[in-house]
Design an enzyme around this catalytic site. Sequence first.
Site, PDB file in Angstrom:
ATOM      1  N   ASP A  36      10.205   3.255   6.694  1.00 49.09           N
ATOM      2  CA  ASP A  36       9.959   1.816   6.778  1.00 49.09           C
ATOM      3  C   ASP A  36      11.161   1.170   7.451  1.00 49.09           C
ATOM      4  O   ASP A  36      12.193   1.816   7.647  1.00 49.09           O
ATOM      5  CB  ASP A  36       9.701   1.196   5.406  1.00 49.09           C
ATOM      6  N   ASP A  71     -14.247   1.663   1.611  1.00 58.70           N
ATOM      7  CA  ASP A  71     -15.619   1.158   1.590  1.00 58.70           C
ATOM      8  C   ASP A  71     -16.526   2.083   0.785  1.00 58.70           C
ATOM      9  O   ASP A  71     -17.415   1.632   0.052  1.00 58.70           O
ATOM     10  CB  ASP A  71     -16.148   1.008   3.014  1.00 58.70           C
ATOM     11  N   ASN A  99      -4.804  -2.843   9.366  1.00 58.40           N
ATOM     12  CA  ASN A  99      -5.956  -3.630   9.797  1.00 58.40           C
ATOM     13  C   ASN A  99      -5.623  -4.507  11.006  1.00 58.40           C
ATOM     14  O   ASN A  99      -4.460  -4.836  11.228  1.00 58.40           O
ATOM     15  CB  ASN A  99      -6.428  -4.523   8.638  1.00 58.40           C
ATOM     16  N   HIS A 156     -15.019  -1.201   9.663  1.00 58.63           N
ATOM     17  CA  HIS A 156     -14.237  -1.423   8.448  1.00 58.63           C
ATOM     18  C   HIS A 156     -13.852  -2.886   8.331  1.00 58.63           C
ATOM     19  O   HIS A 156     -12.711  -3.226   8.057  1.00 58.63           O
ATOM     20  CB  HIS A 156     -12.993  -0.522   8.462  1.00 58.63           C
ATOM     21  N   MET A 192      -6.736   0.432  -2.060  1.00 56.39           N
ATOM     22  CA  MET A 192      -6.565   1.006  -0.728  1.00 56.39           C
ATOM     23  C   MET A 192      -5.691   2.247  -0.794  1.00 56.39           C
ATOM     24  O   MET A 192      -5.961   3.247  -0.125  1.00 56.39           O
ATOM     25  CB  MET A 192      -5.934  -0.036   0.207  1.00 56.39           C
ATOM     26  N   ILE A 223       0.846  -1.201   0.000  1.00 58.00           N
ATOM     27  CA  ILE A 223       0.000   0.000   0.000  1.00 58.00           C
ATOM     28  C   ILE A 223       0.877   1.245   0.000  1.00 58.00           C
ATOM     29  O   ILE A 223       0.602   2.215  -0.709  1.00 58.00           O
ATOM     30  CB  ILE A 223      -0.929   0.017   1.227  1.00 58.00           C
ATOM     31  N   GLY A 224       1.949   1.214   0.775  1.00 53.23           N
ATOM     32  CA  GLY A 224       2.784   2.397   0.965  1.00 53.23           C
ATOM     33  C   GLY A 224       3.359   2.960  -0.319  1.00 53.23           C
ATOM     34  O   GLY A 224       3.395   4.189  -0.512  1.00 53.23           O
ATOM     35  N   ASN A 282      -0.219  -6.723  13.831  1.00 48.75           N
ATOM     36  CA  ASN A 282      -0.412  -5.306  13.500  1.00 48.75           C
ATOM     37  C   ASN A 282      -0.680  -4.438  14.717  1.00 48.75           C
ATOM     38  O   ASN A 282      -0.362  -3.252  14.716  1.00 48.75           O
ATOM     39  CB  ASN A 282      -1.537  -5.162  12.482  1.00 48.75           C
TER      40      ASN A 282
END
Length: 433
Positions: A147, A263, A232, A290, A341, A126-127, A207
């Site tokens: 990161d 969403d 998430n 979510h 995303m 995603i990053g 996470n």
Amino acid sequence: MTGTNSPDLQIKYTWILKIYKMAATSAATFSVGSAISFGPKVSQLPQSKPFVVRFNSLNPLTNFCGLKASTLVNCESESSFLGKESVMALQGSFASKAHRSSQRPQYHLNPQASYKVAILGAAGGIGQPLALLIKMSPLVSALHLYDIANVKGVAADLSHCNTPSQVLDFTGASELADSLKGVNVVVIPAGVPRKPGMTRDDLFNINANIVKTLVEAVADNCPDAFIHIISNPVNSTVPIAAEVLKQKGVYNPKKLFGVSTLDVVRANTFVAQKKNLKLIDVDVPVVGGHAGITILPLLSKTKPSVSFSDEEVQELTVRIQNAGTEVVEAKAGAGSATLSMAYAAARFVETSLRALDGDDDVYECTFVQSDLTELPFFASRVKLGRNGVEALISSDLQGLTEYEQKALEALKPELKASIEKGIAFAQKQPVAA
């Protein structure tokens, strides 16, 4: 304003570019706010409130490169301190210039970026696309990429893009604090992705610790920043972040957001496809949480107004709720929903930057501390401003259909359990000094 016909007419401003609408329509709208100069008399004008100019173009952008846009425009102006006569003079000055040159005026718009954004987890699935999209924003002056590994290459690659923001890379725990200094918006996509057969709950133990560590650093280095949680399960990681911020004594519920924008993006897309609507016009509020059944698209509140059969409501609701699984299965173990995303998160970042920049017409669905229900956190449409959440839009939960009301009550126990799980995790874990 006797200087309006001066040939050295100059306009200096910061503009808000609505990238997503421009990508979908040939008509472009620029909302511009700043102080202006029209010759020697302008210094006498009061400057207590921003001047707003709207450039409404019936033509597509003639040039769009590195977010420096030029277009043929007609000018309308709105101002908190200029009267109608001054507005007419402004319009007349453009008309005069056009007449003298025997052609329609062409203006070059140069955005002045002024906000710093940090992405924590910038080398991930995603990053990376998220960093690219945020690099395109004309409101960003500096993009900090953090990161635990492999971020230098991402930063070097992005730094070659000819957009205004400066890209800086930060690797490992020793550089985390520096990545957050002076940042206005922090986006956290860090964590492991969901794999086939894995529920969002399975992600929790990994996470949860990642989010806790990163939010501690945010609390220590940029406690006033907007914090966007993507990692998430958001239904649990946002409450974890809230507890960490509370323990650090810097919790501001108006500036902590769970990014549930995907969403809404999915709901808008699926409804437009199903009902053959122009996608740019469709807006479906999505409330709850979510994950799974906690995601509740309010199809009865769709704009423009459209009717759905009971079968369509059931089909669309289930597809929106399970869209993440749809992508996970389609990628067959190669990843989860990373590109969509990233797009949704970039949309929310741009929305936040517009709010920080003073746009007073900014609304978005997001998972935040809320009193709309008996649950402490809830996703709903909110109004955003410079200080974060200005209002929760309660009207979306009024006049629901029987199906929606039942679904709302059905999601509450699961969402409540996820929230409590996050709070319990954070309270059991000591916060680093």
